[in-house]
Structures are given as structure tokens and as C-alpha cells.
Scaffold this motif. Structure first.
Motif, PDB file in Angstrom:
ATOM      1  N   GLN A 159       2.051 -70.163   9.075  1.00 57.42           N
ATOM      2  CA  GLN A 159       2.083 -69.223  10.165  1.00 57.42           C
ATOM      3  C   GLN A 159       3.136 -69.367  11.021  1.00 57.42           C
ATOM      4  O   GLN A 159       3.874 -68.424  11.702  1.00 57.42           O
ATOM      5  N   ALA A 160       3.741 -70.546  11.250  1.00 57.90           N
ATOM      6  CA  ALA A 160       4.911 -70.906  11.875  1.00 57.90           C
ATOM      7  C   ALA A 160       6.039 -70.269  11.244  1.00 57.90           C
ATOM      8  O   ALA A 160       7.003 -69.582  11.890  1.00 57.90           O
ATOM      9  N   GLN A 161       6.122 -70.190   9.974  1.00 56.08           N
ATOM     10  CA  GLN A 161       7.446 -69.875   9.094  1.00 56.08           C
ATOM     11  C   GLN A 161       7.248 -68.478   9.385  1.00 56.08           C
ATOM     12  O   GLN A 161       8.431 -67.797   9.366  1.00 56.08           O
ATOM     13  N   GLN A 162       6.272 -67.490   9.506  1.00 55.26           N
ATOM     14  CA  GLN A 162       6.108 -66.194   9.451  1.00 55.26           C
ATOM     15  C   GLN A 162       6.194 -65.496  10.831  1.00 55.26           C
ATOM     16  O   GLN A 162       6.602 -64.447  10.980  1.00 55.26           O
ATOM     17  N   THR A 163       6.024 -66.278  11.765  1.00 58.97           N
ATOM     18  CA  THR A 163       5.757 -65.653  13.135  1.00 58.97           C
ATOM     19  C   THR A 163       6.793 -66.057  14.323  1.00 58.97           C
ATOM     20  O   THR A 163       6.649 -65.480  15.309  1.00 58.97           O
ATOM     21  N   SER A 164       7.601 -66.952  13.792  1.00 64.75           N
ATOM     22  CA  SER A 164       8.607 -67.807  14.617  1.00 64.75           C
ATOM     23  C   SER A 164       9.799 -67.898  14.321  1.00 64.75           C
ATOM     24  O   SER A 164      10.224 -67.700  12.991  1.00 64.75           O
ATOM     25  N   ILE A 165      10.823 -68.490  15.152  1.00 62.46           N
ATOM     26  CA  ILE A 165      12.262 -68.536  14.861  1.00 62.46           C
ATOM     27  C   ILE A 165      12.293 -70.070  14.564  1.00 62.46           C
ATOM     28  O   ILE A 165      13.468 -70.238  14.123  1.00 62.46           O
ATOM     29  N   LEU A 166      11.202 -70.710  14.578  1.00 55.98           N
ATOM     30  CA  LEU A 166      11.549 -71.980  14.221  1.00 55.98           C
ATOM     31  C   LEU A 166      11.872 -72.504  12.829  1.00 55.98           C
ATOM     32  O   LEU A 166      11.433 -71.951  11.700  1.00 55.98           O
ATOM     33  N   ASP A 167      12.682 -73.604  12.837  1.00 55.10           N
ATOM     34  CA  ASP A 167      13.467 -73.965  11.590  1.00 55.10           C
ATOM     35  C   ASP A 167      12.642 -75.510  11.440  1.00 55.10           C
ATOM     36  O   ASP A 167      12.339 -75.825  10.063  1.00 55.10           O
ATOM     37  N   ASP A 168      12.390 -76.324  12.358  1.00 53.49           N
ATOM     38  CA  ASP A 168      11.944 -77.722  12.063  1.00 53.49           C
ATOM     39  C   ASP A 168      10.468 -77.628  12.357  1.00 53.49           C
ATOM     40  O   ASP A 168      10.012 -77.557  13.378  1.00 53.49           O
ATOM     41  N   ILE A 169       9.907 -77.565  11.320  1.00 53.31           N
ATOM     42  CA  ILE A 169       8.324 -77.535  11.393  1.00 53.31           C
ATOM     43  C   ILE A 169       7.547 -78.730  10.724  1.00 53.31           C
ATOM     44  O   ILE A 169       7.866 -78.781   9.491  1.00 53.31           O
ATOM     45  N   ARG A 170       7.144 -79.505  11.295  1.00 54.43           N
ATOM     46  CA  ARG A 170       6.479 -80.924  10.700  1.00 54.43           C
ATOM     47  C   ARG A 170       5.166 -80.854  10.811  1.00 54.43           C
ATOM     48  O   ARG A 170       4.475 -80.295  11.674  1.00 54.43           O
ATOM     49  N   ILE A 171       4.607 -81.639   9.868  1.00 55.30           N
ATOM     50  CA  ILE A 171       2.919 -81.458   9.533  1.00 55.30           C
ATOM     51  C   ILE A 171       2.419 -82.980   9.634  1.00 55.30           C
ATOM     52  O   ILE A 171       3.135 -83.978   9.143  1.00 55.30           O
ATOM     53  N   TRP A 172       1.191 -83.006  10.325  1.00 52.35           N
ATOM     54  CA  TRP A 172       0.549 -84.107  10.495  1.00 52.35           C
ATOM     55  C   TRP A 172      -0.578 -83.773   9.308  1.00 52.35           C
ATOM     56  O   TRP A 172      -1.250 -82.707   9.269  1.00 52.35           O
ATOM     57  N   THR A 173      -1.192 -84.972   9.041  1.00 48.40           N
ATOM     58  CA  THR A 173      -2.081 -84.848   7.913  1.00 48.40           C
ATOM     59  C   THR A 173      -3.323 -85.199   8.325  1.00 48.40           C
ATOM     60  O   THR A 173      -3.847 -86.022   8.918  1.00 48.40           O
ATOM     61  N   ASP A 174      -4.589 -84.356   8.010  1.00 45.63           N
ATOM     62  CA  ASP A 174      -5.764 -84.320   8.465  1.00 45.63           C
ATOM     63  C   ASP A 174      -6.345 -85.487   7.578  1.00 45.63           C
ATOM     64  O   ASP A 174      -6.155 -85.933   6.403  1.00 45.63           O
ATOM     65  N   GLY A 175      -7.169 -86.280   8.584  1.00 46.60           N
ATOM     66  CA  GLY A 175      -7.938 -87.665   7.927  1.00 46.60           C
ATOM     67  C   GLY A 175      -8.790 -88.189   8.873  1.00 46.60           C
ATOM     68  O   GLY A 175      -8.688 -87.880   9.961  1.00 46.60           O
ATOM     69  N   ASP A 176      -9.476 -88.967   8.349  1.00 46.67           N
ATOM     70  CA  ASP A 176     -10.576 -89.579   9.278  1.00 46.67           C
ATOM     71  C   ASP A 176      -9.988 -90.777  10.077  1.00 46.67           C
ATOM     72  O   ASP A 176      -9.153 -91.501   9.582  1.00 46.67           O
ATOM     73  N   GLY A 177      -9.876 -90.394  11.330  1.00 47.74           N
ATOM     74  CA  GLY A 177      -8.973 -91.289  12.273  1.00 47.74           C
ATOM     75  C   GLY A 177      -7.514 -90.926  12.419  1.00 47.74           C
ATOM     76  O   GLY A 177      -6.966 -91.738  12.924  1.00 47.74           O
ATOM     77  N   ALA A 178      -7.423 -89.788  12.066  1.00 47.31           N
ATOM     78  CA  ALA A 178      -5.951 -89.408  12.071  1.00 47.31           C
ATOM     79  C   ALA A 178      -5.538 -89.260  13.312  1.00 47.31           C
ATOM     80  O   ALA A 178      -6.106 -88.754  14.251  1.00 47.31           O
ATOM     81  N   ASP A 179      -4.251 -89.822  13.814  1.00 48.05           N
ATOM     82  CA  ASP A 179      -3.798 -89.681  14.945  1.00 48.05           C
ATOM     83  C   ASP A 179      -2.185 -89.395  15.063  1.00 48.05           C
ATOM     84  O   ASP A 179      -1.224 -90.170  14.699  1.00 48.05           O
ATOM     85  N   PRO A 180      -1.949 -87.921  14.992  1.00 49.57           N
ATOM     86  CA  PRO A 180      -0.688 -87.217  14.907  1.00 49.57           C
ATOM     87  C   PRO A 180       0.310 -87.880  16.127  1.00 49.57           C
ATOM     88  O   PRO A 180       1.413 -87.436  16.004  1.00 49.57           O
ATOM     89  N   THR A 181      -0.165 -88.293  17.134  1.00 48.14           N
ATOM     90  CA  THR A 181       0.870 -88.558  18.365  1.00 48.14           C
ATOM     91  C   THR A 181       1.794 -89.487  18.174  1.00 48.14           C
ATOM     92  O   THR A 181       2.903 -89.301  18.861  1.00 48.14           O
ATOM     93  N   GLY A 182       1.691 -90.423  16.981  1.00 46.03           N
ATOM     94  CA  GLY A 182       2.646 -91.339  16.859  1.00 46.03           C
ATOM     95  C   GLY A 182       3.824 -90.401  16.429  1.00 46.03           C
ATOM     96  O   GLY A 182       5.035 -90.887  16.365  1.00 46.03           O
ATOM     97  N   GLN A 183       3.791 -89.208  15.674  1.00 49.53           N
ATOM     98  CA  GLN A 183       4.885 -88.521  15.224  1.00 49.53           C
ATOM     99  C   GLN A 183       5.481 -88.050  16.137  1.00 49.53           C
ATOM    100  O   GLN A 183       6.708 -87.523  16.241  1.00 49.53           O
ATOM    101  N   VAL A 184       5.045 -87.594  17.395  1.00 48.40           N
ATOM    102  CA  VAL A 184       5.408 -87.083  18.565  1.00 48.40           C
ATOM    103  C   VAL A 184       6.445 -88.099  19.017  1.00 48.40           C
ATOM    104  O   VAL A 184       7.612 -87.782  19.621  1.00 48.40           O
ATOM    105  N   ALA A 185       6.168 -89.414  19.277  1.00 48.24           N
ATOM    106  CA  ALA A 185       7.023 -90.410  19.657  1.00 48.24           C
ATOM    107  C   ALA A 185       8.156 -90.332  18.559  1.00 48.24           C
ATOM    108  O   ALA A 185       9.280 -90.873  19.198  1.00 48.24           O
ATOM    109  N   GLU A 186       7.860 -90.339  17.447  1.00 51.89           N
ATOM    110  CA  GLU A 186       9.118 -90.533  16.552  1.00 51.89           C
ATOM    111  C   GLU A 186       9.899 -89.372  16.521  1.00 51.89           C
ATOM    112  O   GLU A 186      11.148 -89.508  16.475  1.00 51.89           O
TER     113      GLU A 186
END
Length: 384
Positions: free
Chosen positions: A73-100
Motif C-alpha cells: 500500500q505504501a509502495q504504490q500510493t506514496s513517495i516513501l522509499d524507506d518503509i519498515r515492517i514490524w512483525t505481528d505476534g502475541d505481545g508484539a511491541d513495535p515501539t522499540g523500532q521507533v526508538a531505533e
């Protein structure tokens, strides 16, 4: 690519946001509003119902953190080149990737502007993000930074607003044709929304509001459809939507013979709307518009039946609501500026008499005043 604007328009928007960040001393901006992401990059998705964050560094670099379902969706509708994915899972916490990402940008301990007032940042996610961010980092509420810029439309945006306004007119035409004794509300809705879709439009930021009989006094969509009586009232608030840009109309249609008191209510609504439009000019405030609305209704003896707000700005917005800032309420100091798009709605709801009357239209702010965006007349609509 499904970009709705030229790259140079996105570049200009990014420079404007960066300038606003610099003025406020913000080193990186964390965006959780889908409207901000669409405005800056074109990214068009309802993926904000899950965690996602667009990070804009002070040097102009942008990174989107989202789920795998929104990668393409991001690749086809935006100008973004840097798109990163967080992985779904029980207890997943993607906020650590924001800090990174912030550490990678070298601003993990700088001043972070955060869109705290965002549907995509729930209280639970915010608590997780707070823990993930460096305690030494300064955090400021930047919820209005992009929104303030979005309120003034570019020529390219205004072209989409005009398309949306044309679709709103077509939807009203369908409603007037359908609103007859014995008509089913579901058929009216289908005809109105169908007009928008046939014109290449989109779903609105919130459901169309429709209510007849006692339901005509409600300002929200509610489940359940009824058939119009021989003599009835039908309140409609709806939007034409094109490339996510909204243009709204509001009407109470009288079905059958017009009740004399509702004829008076409409006349007062029209007087109030015209008084509000007199305040729609650069330098006046959202509070000035509201004051005109209240003055006319109160002088006519309808003060007990009016609302505490009479409209708001419109733009490219997402569910759950098409309302945008600023809103017209008492003493709101936000100034009206050229190229804003404003929806003004005059609403009277008399619960004791069981009578409703509404009148709303969308206009553009010009250098000297306002210009209509829809062709729908302000006359009382009576069908039979």
C-alpha cells in the motif's frame, strides 16, 4: 504509483513542515495521524487502526514503520522509499523500532514532536512508546503542527475539493428525487452514496447522517431504516469525497405539506448562515463565525434549540470523522485564512415540538471573503 499530486507539491509540503519544526525547536516529528501521512507522502490506507508511525527527521529524511499488510500500500500510493515492517505476534511491541529509527537519525536524545491527538495512537500504544523513548529526550505535543498547514489548500488540493463539491451536489439531487411519501431510507442512502461512487469518489470519513420522523433530530448516523410517512421530515448531512477531500452539505427536507413553524425555522437558519458568511474573511476568527450564528438564533427565540458549534474546516481526512480543525465554537481564536475550506451548518432541534431544521454548505475562503463550492441553493426543500 497512485500518486494524486506531483512530486514537487510533496517537496513543498515537506519543506513547510520542516520549517515549522525548526521554529518550534523540534528535531524529529513522530506522526500517527493518517491525514499527516497522506499530506506529506501520499500514503493512503486505513492501516492506522493498528500501530504505524511516520518519522520525519529535521534533515528531511522520512521513514514509515507499519505492518506487512500495508507494505505494498505504501509502495504504490506514496513517495516513501524507506518503509519498515514490524512483525505481528502475541505481545508484539513495535515501539522499540521507533526508538531505533530515532537513534539511527541521531536524534534519539533530541526534541521529539509527537502527534498525541491521533486516532492511531491509543493510550496503550502511547504508554509503550513512552517506555521505548529515551527518558532524556524532550517530548512536545505536536498534534497541530501538520494540521495547521493542511488547513490552507494548494491549487491542486482545491481542484479535488471542487470535484468533491460537485459530487455532493449530485448526491443531494438524488436525495430530492427519492424523498417522497413511502420512500425507504435505505434507497435514499443507496442513491446518494451511489452518485459519489459513480463520479469516481470515495467513502466519507464518517457515515452519511440520515434520519426521518423523530430521527430527523439526531446529528449522528444510527442503525435502522424506516419508510417516510405521508407528511415527514428528513435530515441529511453528507459529503462528496474525492481523493479523500471532503465537501459537505446539510438539509432537512420536508415531505408532504410544509409545517409553518418549520418554514420559519428554515428562514432563521438561512439568516444565521448568511450572517456567518459575512464573518468568513481573512482576519476574522472561528469564534466570530460562531458568534454570528448564536446572535441570529438567540434573537429569533431559538437559542434553546441551537448547538454549541456551527461548523468546521474540511480537507483530506479519514474515519472515524470528516471534521477537521478549526471548529466554530465560542471564542475560538483561530484566524480564517485564504484558501481554507469551511463547512457551516445551521442546526435547530426542537425536542418538545419534535421538529428539526438544518441548512449547511461548504465554501472556500478568498482574499476578500468567501466563494461557494456547491451549486445547491439554500431554499427550503419540500417534496410530495
Amino acid at each position: 504509483m497512485a500518486l494524486h499530486f506531483e512530486r514537487r507539491e510533496f517537496d513543498a509540503r515537506r519543506q513547510a513542515v520542516l520549517a515549522a519544526m525548526a521554529r518550534q525547536g523540534i528535531d524529529a516529528l513522530l506522526m500517527f495521524r493518517q491525514e499527516s501521512m497522506y499530506y506529506l507522502t501520499g500514503y493512503d490506507s486505513f492501516g492506522y487502526c493498528f500501530f504505524q508511525c511516520l518519522v520525519l527527521n529535521g534533515d528531511g529524511r522520512m521513514t514509515l514503520l507499519t505492518r506487512s499488510a500495508d507494505l505494498r500500500q505504501a509502495q504504490q500510493t506514496s513517495i516513501l522509499d524507506d518503509i519498515r515492517i514490524w512483525t505481528d505476534g502475541d505481545g508484539a511491541d513495535p515501539t522499540g523500532q521507533v526508538a531505533e529509527i530515532l537513534d539511527e537519525f541521531g536524534c534519539g536524545d533530541g526534541c521529539l514532536g509527537i502527534e498525541l491527538d491521533a486516532h492511531g495512537l491509543t493510550a496503550k500504544l502511547w504508554l509503550q512508546l513512552e517506555r521505548a523513548l529515551d527518558e532524556a529526550a524532550q517530548q512536545v505535543d505536536a498534534s497541530t503542527l501538520v494540521s495547521d498547514l493542511r488547513a490552507v489548500k494548494s491549487p491542486a488540493e482545491m481542484a479535488y475539493v471542487r470535484e468533491a463539491a460537485a459530487l455532493a451536489d449530485q448526491a443531494l439531487d438524488e436525495a430530492v428525487m427519492q424523498a417522497r411519501p413511502g420512500a425507504f431510507e435505505g434507497d435514499i442512502l443507496a442513491a446518494m452514496q451511489g452518485a459519489v461512487f459513480r463520479g469516481g469518489g470515495d467513502y466519507p470519513g464518517n457515515p452519511f447522517i440520515i434520519g426521518s420522523g423523530p430521527g430527523a433530530l439526531l446529528c449522528r448516523y444510527f442503525s435502522g431504516r424506516r419508510t417516510l410517512d405521508e407528511s415527514d421530515q428528513l435530515t441529511l448531512e453528507f459529503a462528496g469525497v474525492y481523493r479523500q477531500y471532503h465537501a459537505c452539505l446539510m438539509r432537512t427536507i420536508l415531505v408532504g405539506a410544509a409545517d409553518p413553524r418549520q418554514v420559519t425555522m428554515h428562514a432563521v437558519c438561512r439568516d444565521a448562515l448568511e450572517a456567518c458568511l459575512e464573518e468568513v474573511k481573512p482576519g476574522r476568527t472561528a469564534g466570530d463565525i460562531y458568534a454570528a450564528h448564536a446572535r441570529v438564533f438567540d434573537a429569533a427565540g431559538f437559542g434553546a434549540h441551537r448547538l454549541n458549534a456551527c461548523g468546521y474546516s474540511l480537507g483530506a481526512v479519514y474515519a472515524p470523522c470528516w471534521m477537521d480543525a478549526p471548529m466554530f465554537y465560542a471564542d475560538n481564536p483561530v484566524e480564517i485564512r485564504p484558501d481554507m475550506v469551511l463547512f457551516l451548518h445551521m442546526i435547530l432541534m426542537d425536542s418538545e415540538a419534535g421538529q428539526a431544521m438544518t441548512l449547511g454548505t461548504t465554501v472556500a475562503v478568498t482574499e476578500r471573503g468567501w466563494a461557494p463550492l456547491t451549486r445547491a441553493p439554500l431554499d427550503l426543500i419540500v417534496t410530495g
